[in-house]
Design a protein around this motif. Structure first.
Motif, PDB file in Angstrom:
ATOM      1  N   THR A 316       0.827  -1.210   0.000  1.00 20.89           N
ATOM      2  CA  THR A 316       0.000   0.000   0.000  1.00 20.89           C
ATOM      3  C   THR A 316       0.862   1.261   0.000  1.00 20.89           C
ATOM      4  OG1 THR A 316      -1.732  -1.176   1.199  1.00 20.89           O
ATOM      5  CG2 THR A 316      -1.814   1.224   1.230  1.00 20.89           C
ATOM      6  N   ILE A 317       1.886   1.268   0.867  1.00 22.58           N
ATOM      7  CA  ILE A 317       2.752   2.443   0.945  1.00 22.58           C
ATOM      8  C   ILE A 317       3.473   2.674  -0.373  1.00 22.58           C
ATOM      9  CG2 ILE A 317       4.802   3.399   2.089  1.00 22.58           C
ATOM     10  CD1 ILE A 317       3.879   1.996   4.628  1.00 22.58           C
ATOM     11  N   SER A 318       3.825   1.569  -1.059  1.00 20.01           N
ATOM     12  CA  SER A 318       4.516   1.697  -2.347  1.00 20.01           C
ATOM     13  C   SER A 318       3.569   2.050  -3.483  1.00 20.01           C
ATOM     14  CB  SER A 318       5.257   0.400  -2.674  1.00 20.01           C
ATOM     15  OG  SER A 318       4.341  -0.673  -2.792  1.00 20.01           O
ATOM     16  N   GLY A 319       2.267   2.146  -3.202  1.00 18.15           N
ATOM     17  CA  GLY A 319       1.307   2.583  -4.210  1.00 18.15           C
ATOM     18  C   GLY A 319       0.549   1.470  -4.900  1.00 18.15           C
ATOM     19  N   ASN A 320       0.796   0.207  -4.520  1.00 19.35           N
ATOM     20  CA  ASN A 320       0.123  -0.924  -5.161  1.00 19.35           C
ATOM     21  C   ASN A 320      -1.038  -1.375  -4.281  1.00 19.35           C
ATOM     22  OD1 ASN A 320      -0.614  -3.163  -6.628  1.00 19.35           O
ATOM     23  ND2 ASN A 320       1.471  -3.964  -6.849  1.00 19.35           N
ATOM     24  N   ASN A 321      -2.139  -0.599  -4.292  1.00 20.36           N
ATOM     25  CA  ASN A 321      -3.299  -0.954  -3.466  1.00 20.36           C
ATOM     26  C   ASN A 321      -3.940  -2.264  -3.908  1.00 20.36           C
ATOM     27  OD1 ASN A 321      -2.828   1.742  -2.606  1.00 20.36           O
ATOM     28  ND2 ASN A 321      -4.945   1.867  -1.910  1.00 20.36           N
ATOM     29  N   GLN A 322      -3.885  -2.550  -5.189  1.00 17.10           N
ATOM     30  CA  GLN A 322      -4.509  -3.768  -5.698  1.00 17.10           C
ATOM     31  C   GLN A 322      -3.870  -4.999  -5.055  1.00 17.10           C
ATOM     32  OE1 GLN A 322      -4.556  -3.916  -9.942  1.00 17.10           O
ATOM     33  NE2 GLN A 322      -5.729  -5.802 -10.064  1.00 17.10           N
ATOM     34  N   LEU A 323      -2.527  -5.036  -5.024  1.00 18.50           N
ATOM     35  CA  LEU A 323      -1.839  -6.143  -4.364  1.00 18.50           C
ATOM     36  C   LEU A 323      -2.111  -6.135  -2.865  1.00 18.50           C
ATOM     37  CD1 LEU A 323       0.204  -8.477  -4.342  1.00 18.50           C
ATOM     38  CD2 LEU A 323       2.028  -6.774  -4.171  1.00 18.50           C
ATOM     39  N   GLY A 324      -2.134  -4.950  -2.251  1.00 19.99           N
ATOM     40  CA  GLY A 324      -2.362  -4.855  -0.816  1.00 19.99           C
ATOM     41  C   GLY A 324      -3.691  -5.460  -0.400  1.00 19.99           C
ATOM     42  N   TYR A 325      -4.755  -5.181  -1.170  1.00 19.91           N
ATOM     43  CA  TYR A 325      -6.072  -5.723  -0.811  1.00 19.91           C
ATOM     44  C   TYR A 325      -6.141  -7.227  -1.041  1.00 19.91           C
ATOM     45  CZ  TYR A 325      -8.287  -1.281   0.217  1.00 19.91           C
ATOM     46  OH  TYR A 325      -8.642  -0.108   0.811  1.00 19.91           O
ATOM     47  N   LYS A 326      -5.459  -7.732  -2.057  1.00 21.86           N
ATOM     48  CA  LYS A 326      -5.451  -9.178  -2.266  1.00 21.86           C
ATOM     49  C   LYS A 326      -4.746  -9.889  -1.113  1.00 21.86           C
ATOM     50  CE  LYS A 326      -5.693  -9.241  -7.327  1.00 21.86           C
ATOM     51  NZ  LYS A 326      -5.002  -9.623  -8.582  1.00 21.86           N
ATOM     52  N   VAL A 327      -3.609  -9.344  -0.700  1.00 22.82           N
ATOM     53  CA  VAL A 327      -2.859  -9.973   0.388  1.00 22.82           C
ATOM     54  C   VAL A 327      -3.645  -9.920   1.689  1.00 22.82           C
ATOM     55  CG1 VAL A 327      -0.755  -9.839   1.776  1.00 22.82           C
ATOM     56  CG2 VAL A 327      -0.632  -9.525  -0.693  1.00 22.82           C
ATOM     57  N   ILE A 328      -4.276  -8.772   1.971  1.00 26.01           N
ATOM     58  CA  ILE A 328      -4.998  -8.657   3.246  1.00 26.01           C
ATOM     59  C   ILE A 328      -6.228  -9.572   3.270  1.00 26.01           C
ATOM     60  CG2 ILE A 328      -6.574  -6.758   2.659  1.00 26.01           C
ATOM     61  CD1 ILE A 328      -6.038  -5.576   5.368  1.00 26.01           C
ATOM     62  N   ASP A 329      -6.824  -9.842   2.101  1.00 28.90           N
ATOM     63  CA  ASP A 329      -7.941 -10.797   2.063  1.00 28.90           C
ATOM     64  C   ASP A 329      -7.479 -12.175   2.522  1.00 28.90           C
ATOM     65  OD1 ASP A 329      -9.749  -8.905   1.238  1.00 28.90           O
ATOM     66  OD2 ASP A 329      -9.539  -9.362  -0.899  1.00 28.90           O
ATOM     67  N   TYR A 330      -6.336 -12.621   2.004  1.00 27.69           N
ATOM     68  CA  TYR A 330      -5.807 -13.931   2.406  1.00 27.69           C
ATOM     69  C   TYR A 330      -5.400 -13.922   3.884  1.00 27.69           C
ATOM     70  CZ  TYR A 330      -5.618 -15.308  -2.524  1.00 27.69           C
ATOM     71  OH  TYR A 330      -5.933 -15.622  -3.816  1.00 27.69           O
ATOM     72  N   ALA A 331      -4.807 -12.837   4.323  1.00 31.60           N
ATOM     73  CA  ALA A 331      -4.367 -12.760   5.721  1.00 31.60           C
ATOM     74  C   ALA A 331      -5.567 -12.806   6.675  1.00 31.60           C
ATOM     75  CB  ALA A 331      -3.560 -11.485   5.943  1.00 31.60           C
ATOM     76  N   GLN A 332      -6.639 -12.069   6.346  1.00 34.20           N
ATOM     77  CA  GLN A 332      -7.823 -12.065   7.210  1.00 34.20           C
ATOM     78  C   GLN A 332      -8.512 -13.426   7.220  1.00 34.20           C
ATOM     79  OE1 GLN A 332     -10.006  -8.775   5.540  1.00 34.20           O
ATOM     80  NE2 GLN A 332      -9.123  -7.280   6.960  1.00 34.20           N
ATOM     81  N   LEU A 333      -8.569 -14.071   6.050  1.00 35.47           N
ATOM     82  CA  LEU A 333      -9.185 -15.393   5.982  1.00 35.47           C
ATOM     83  C   LEU A 333      -8.397 -16.395   6.817  1.00 35.47           C
ATOM     84  CD1 LEU A 333     -11.260 -17.354   4.791  1.00 35.47           C
ATOM     85  CD2 LEU A 333      -9.743 -17.649   2.822  1.00 35.47           C
ATOM     86  N   ALA A 334      -7.073 -16.435   6.605  1.00 32.77           N
ATOM     87  CA  ALA A 334      -6.240 -17.377   7.355  1.00 32.77           C
ATOM     88  C   ALA A 334      -6.275 -17.074   8.850  1.00 32.77           C
ATOM     89  CB  ALA A 334      -4.807 -17.324   6.831  1.00 32.77           C
ATOM     90  N   GLY A 335      -6.177 -15.783   9.214  1.00 34.64           N
ATOM     91  CA  GLY A 335      -6.194 -15.418  10.622  1.00 34.64           C
ATOM     92  C   GLY A 335      -7.510 -15.770  11.298  1.00 34.64           C
ATOM     93  N   GLY A 336      -8.642 -15.533  10.615  1.00 35.29           N
ATOM     94  CA  GLY A 336      -9.948 -15.857  11.197  1.00 35.29           C
ATOM     95  C   GLY A 336     -10.106 -17.343  11.454  1.00 35.29           C
TER      96      GLY A 336
END
Length: 742
Positions: A316-336
C-alpha cells in the motif's frame, strides 16, 4: 324515504376510495408505459421507477457498467457508444481495485410527488466520483465528490448523496464516473429528502452507539490496566484502539473529522488501519490465549499471517493498493480460521477464557459473513444487514472484556487458593522445623567436628602441596643452573686452555732471552782483548735462537694470553649481570644488557649454523627485577635453540631475531623470534600451564614457561605467542617502563 346521513357518507367514501384506486392504477400504468417508451427511445435501457415505496430498494440491477482501463473515454465521447455498457445482475455491484476509470449509466423516472430526489450511495471509500446528467446528448456535471478531493472542491459537504434535479413525472439519464484506490461496494438508492435524512441520521446514531461502546470499553480497560498492571489489558487496549480506529476509517468518519484537509491520507489509511487492527488482534490472541504454552506451532502460523499483513502495508505504501487488498484478504481469511480453531482447541484443554474468546470471535465473523452474503445478493439489503458488522464487533469487544475479567478473577482465585495452601504448608513446615531443630543441632555439632578434622587435613595437605611446589620450582631452577654451569665451564675452559698452551713456549722464549742477557752481562767484567770474541759468541747465539722471531713470538703469546683473560673476564661479567643475586629488589636496569649477558651464557649451546640477530631500538632502561627478567630471557631463548635443533630438515643458516621497540603507553616490547619447528593451536593454549611440556620424559619439568608467565605478571606486563607449525615461533613481551608499584 330519504337515506340517513351516515349511510350517504359511507357510500360517498367507498366511491372516493374506488376512484382513488383507479387513478393510482392509471398513473402506474402510465408510468410503466412512459418508462417503456422512454427505454425504447434511449437504447432500450432499463429505467428505475422511483416511488415512495422504493426508497429502500437498491438500483444495482438497473446499472450499466463500463470499465475504461486505458482512460479512453471522457465526458464528451462516453455517450457515443452505449452498447459498451453491460447491465449488472446484482442489487449491489462489487468491483475490485482497478486501474483507469469506471463508468455507470442508469435511468430514473420520478413517479413521486417530490420536487427533487437524491442518489444515495451508502459506501464511504470512493476516491473520486462525479455525477452527470445527459441533456441534449451532452453530459452536464451535477456534482463531484470523493475522499481524495479537498472539501472546498466538493459540490456538497455531505459526500455521496447527489441531488438528481429530477422533477415529478420526469425521466433522467445519468452517468457516474468513478475512480477509486479501494474495492467498491455500491449500495445505491433513489430517495427523497425525508428518507435520505432518516437514513443518514439512523446511520450516525448506530455508529455513535457502536463508537460509544468501544470508547467506554477502551476507557474501562485502561482503568483496569492501571489498576492491575496486567499485560493482557495492555494488549487488549491496543487492539481496541486500532479496531475502533479501523471502523472509523471504514465508515468514512475518519476522513470527515480527522484528516479532511489531507485527502491523500485516505488512499493509505483504510488498508493501514485494517492491517494494524489485524496485527494487534493476533498479538492479543497469542498473549491472552497463551498459545505459546499450549500450541507453540500455531505461533509460527500466526507469525506468517502477521507477515502477510506487513506485506500488505508495504504494498500500500509503495502505491500498489490492488496487491495490498489481495494480500490482506488472504491474511484475514487465514487469521480468522486459525483464531477459531486455536480458541476451540485451547478451550478443550480446560482454559475457560478460550471459550469466551471463541464466542466473541464467532460473533464478529458472523457479522462478516452476513455482510458477505448481503454483498452477493443472498441476504437482502436491510438496516440490520447494513450495520450487523458494528453489532458483531461490539459483541466481540464486550465478550473479550468479559473474558479478561473472568481471567483476572480466575487468577485472583488461584492466587487466594495458593496463598491458603502456602499458609497451610508454612504452618506444617513450622511444626516440622521445630521438631527437626534438635536433630539438626546434633547433626550440626557432628558435622562441625567433621569439618574441623577435615580442615586440619586440608591444611596439612596444603602445606605438603606448597612444599612440593617449592621443590618443583627449585628443581626447575637447578635444571637451569646445571645447564648454565655446564655452558659456563665450557666457555671459561676455552680461554684458560688457550692461556695454558701459550705459557710453555713463552717460558722457552724467555729462557733464550735471559741467556742472551746473561752473555751481555759478562761483557761488563771481561777484558778488552776478549770482548770482540764474546760479542761474536753473542751474535752467534742470537742467530741461533733467531732473536727477531723470538721477540715476535713473545708478543703473539702475550697477546693470546691477554685475549684469553679478557674472554674470561667477559664471561664473569655476563654471569654476574645475568644472576644479579644481590638485586632481588625493584630497580632500574637495562634490558639490552640482560639480553646480551643471556646470549653470552648460552653461546656454548648454540650450533654453528645458528645466527643471532639483534635489533635494539627501545630505550631499554626499565624498573624491574633484573635477575627474574634475565631468567625469562634465558628460558625463552633456550627454548628457541631447542626448537631449531629439533627440526628434521635444517636450513643452511637458522636464525634467532631479538628486537626491542617502544610502544604507546610508556611501554616497550621485546620480541624473540626463531626459525624453529613452531607449535599448533593446542600447544599455544597450554604452553603456560604448569607441568605442560612437549619434551620427552625426564628432559624438562614443564615449569619453565609457567615461571616465565608468573614473572611477567609480577612486572604487570603481557606475554603473547604467535606461531604456526613449521613457521617458527615469536614471543612478544610488553613491559611498562615504570612499575605500577612505584
Amino acid at each position: 324515504m330519504p337515506l340517513p346521513l351516515k349511510t350517504i357518507q359511507f357510500f360517498l367514501m367507498n366511491e372516493i376510495r374506488s376512484i382513488t384506486k383507479t387513478l393510482k392504477v392509471v398513473l402506474i400504468t402510465f408510468a410503466f408505459i412512459n418508462c417503456s417508451l422512454y427505454s425504447y427511445a434511449f437504447n432500450k435501457n432499463k429505467i428505475f421507477v422511483a416511488t415512495t415505496a422504493s426508497n429502500s430498494t437498491p438500483i444495482g440491477k438497473y446499472l450499466y457498467l463500463l470499465v475504461d482501463k486505458e482512460s479512453r473515454f471522457n465526458e464528451s465521447n462516453i455517450t457515443n457508444d452505449d452498447t459498451a455498457f453491460k447491465l449488472q445482475k446484482k442489487d449491489i455491484p462489487k468491483m475490485d481495485v482497478k486501474d483507469g476509470t469506471s463508468w455507470l449509466n442508469f435511468s430514473v423516472l420520478n413517479a413521486t410527488q417530490h420536487q427533487d430526489l437524491f442518489l444515495d450511495i451508502q459506501y464511504s471509500n470512493i476516491s473520486e466520483i462525479s455525477l452527470y446528467r445527459k441533456i441534449d446528448n451532452k453530459l452536464v456535471l451535477i456534482q463531484r465528490a470523493g475522499n481524495s478531493i479537498k472539501p472546498e472542491l466538493q459540490a456538497q459537504k455531505r459526500a455521496f448523496a447527489f441531488r438528481l434535479r429530477l422533477p415529478p413525472s420526469d425521466t433522467g439519464i445519468y452517468y457516474l464516473k468513478i475512480k477509486s484506490y479501494h474495492p467498491l461496494f455500491l449500495p445505491m438508492f433513489i430517495k427523497d429528502t425525508t428518507s435520505l435524512d432518516e437514513s443518514i441520521n439512523s446511520g450516525n446514531l448506530i455508529f455513535g452507539l457502536y463508537f460509544g461502546i468501544i470508547l467506554s470499553l477502551l476507557l474501562y480497560n485502561i482503568f483496569l490496566l492501571i489498576s492491575t498492571k496486567d499485560l493482557s489489558y495492555l494488549f487488549y487496549v491496543i487492539y481496541l484502539f486500532f479496531l475502533g480506529f479501523a471502523q472509523v476509517t471504514v465508515s468514512g468518519y475518519g476522513y470527515t473529522y480527522f484528516w479532511p484537509s489531507h485527502p491523500d491520507v485516505n488512499r493509505y489509511m483504510l488498508l493501514l488501519t485494517s492491517c494494524t487492527a489485524g496485527i494487534t488482534g493476533i498479538l492479543f490472541a497469542i498473549f491472552f490465549l497463551r498459545i505459546a504454552y499450549y500450541y507453540k506451532t500455531f505461533v509460527f502460523l500466526f507469525s506468517i499471517v502477521i507477515f502477510l499483513f506487513f506485506v500488505a502495508i508495504i504494498a500500500t505504501i509503495s502505491g500498489n493498493n490492488q496487491l495490498g487488498y489481495k494480500v490482506i484478504d488472504y491474511a484475514q481469511l487465514a487469521g480468522g480460521v486459525l483464531l477459531i480453531l486455536i480458541s476451540f482447541l485451547i478451550g478443550r484443554k480446560g482454559y475457560k477464557p478460550a471459550y469466551f474468546y471463541l464466542i466473541a470471535w464467532t460473533a464478529f465473523l458472523a457479522g462478516v459473513i452476513v455482510i458477505s452474503l448481503r454483498n452477493i445478493g443472498i441476504v437482502p439489503y436491510t438496516t440490520f444487514s447494513t450495520y450487523v458488522l458494528y453489532l458483531g464487533s461490539a459483541i466481540e469487544a464486550i465478550f473479550l472484556s468479559t473474558a479478561l475479567a473472568d481471567r483476572i478473577n480466575s487468577l485472583r482465585k488461584e492466587k487466594q487458593e495458593s496463598q491458603v495452601y502456602a499458609l497451610k504448608i508454612s504452618r506444617e513446615n513450622e511444626t516440622l522445623i521445630k521438631e527437626q531443630n534438635v536433630v539438626l543441632e546434633q547433626k550440626v555439632t557432628e558435622r562441625t567436628n567433621e569439618l574441623v578434622s577435615t580442615n586440619m587435613q586440608l591444611n596439612h595437605t596444603l602445606a605438603e602441596l606448597k612444599d612440593a611446589q617449592t621443590q618443583l620450582v627449585e628443581a626447575e631452577k637447578m635444571a637451569s643452573l646445571g645447564q648454565l654451569t655446564a655452558g659456563i665451564a665450557h666457555e671459561i675452559n676455552n680461554p684458560i686452555n688457550f692461556v695454558k698452551s701459550n705459557i710453555k713456549p713463552l717460558n722457552l722464549d724467555i729462557d733464550d732471552v735471559f741467556e742472551v742477557v746473561a752473555m751481555y752481562r759478562k761483557l761488563h767484567n771481561a777484558n778488552k782483548e776478549i770482548i770482540p770474541s764474546l760479542l761474536q759468541e753473542v751474535d752467534r747465539k742470537q742467530e741461533e735462537i733467531d732473536m727477531e722471531f723470538v721477540k715476535k713470538e713473545i708478543r703473539q703469546l702475550i697477546k693470546g694470553i691477554e685475549e684469553g683473560a679478557e674472554r674470561t673476564a667477559e664471561i664473569v661479567r655476563g654471569l654476574r649481570t645475568f644472576s644479579r643475586l644481590d638485586e632481588g629488589e625493584l630497580k632500574v636496569a637495562n634490558v639490552h644488557e640482560g639480553l646480551n649477558s643471556t646470549l653470552v651464557l648460552l653461546r656454548n649451546s648454540m650450533p654453528g649454523y645458528l645466527r643471532v640477530e639483534k635489533q635494539f631500538n627501545a630505550k631499554g632502561d626499565i624498573e624491574c627485577f633484573p635477575g627474574k627478567l634475565n631468567q625469562v630471557f634465558m628460558n625463552i631463548i633456550n627454548n628457541a635453540i631447542q626448537a631449531i635443533d629439533e627440526k628434521q630438515v635444517k636450513q643452511e643458516q637458522e636464525w634467532i631475531l631479538i628486537s626491542t621497540v617502544d610502544v604507546p603507553g610508556n611501554k616497550m616490547q621485546v620480541r624473540i623470534k626463531d626459525s624453529g619447528i613452531g607449535m599448533n593451536e593446542q600447544v599455544k593454549h597450554k604452553i603456560f600451564e604448569p607441568f605442560f611440556t612437549t619434551k620427552s620424559v625426564g628432559v624438562g619439568t614443564g615449569l619453565g614457561m609457567a615461571i616465565v608467565f608468573k614473572i611477567i605478571e609480577e612486572h604487570h606486563g603481557k606475554i603473547e605467542v604467535e606461531s604456526e607449525p613449521g613457521k617458527g615461533a615469536e614471543f612478544i613481551l610488553t613491559l611498562p617502563y615504570i612499575h605500577p608499584v612505584t
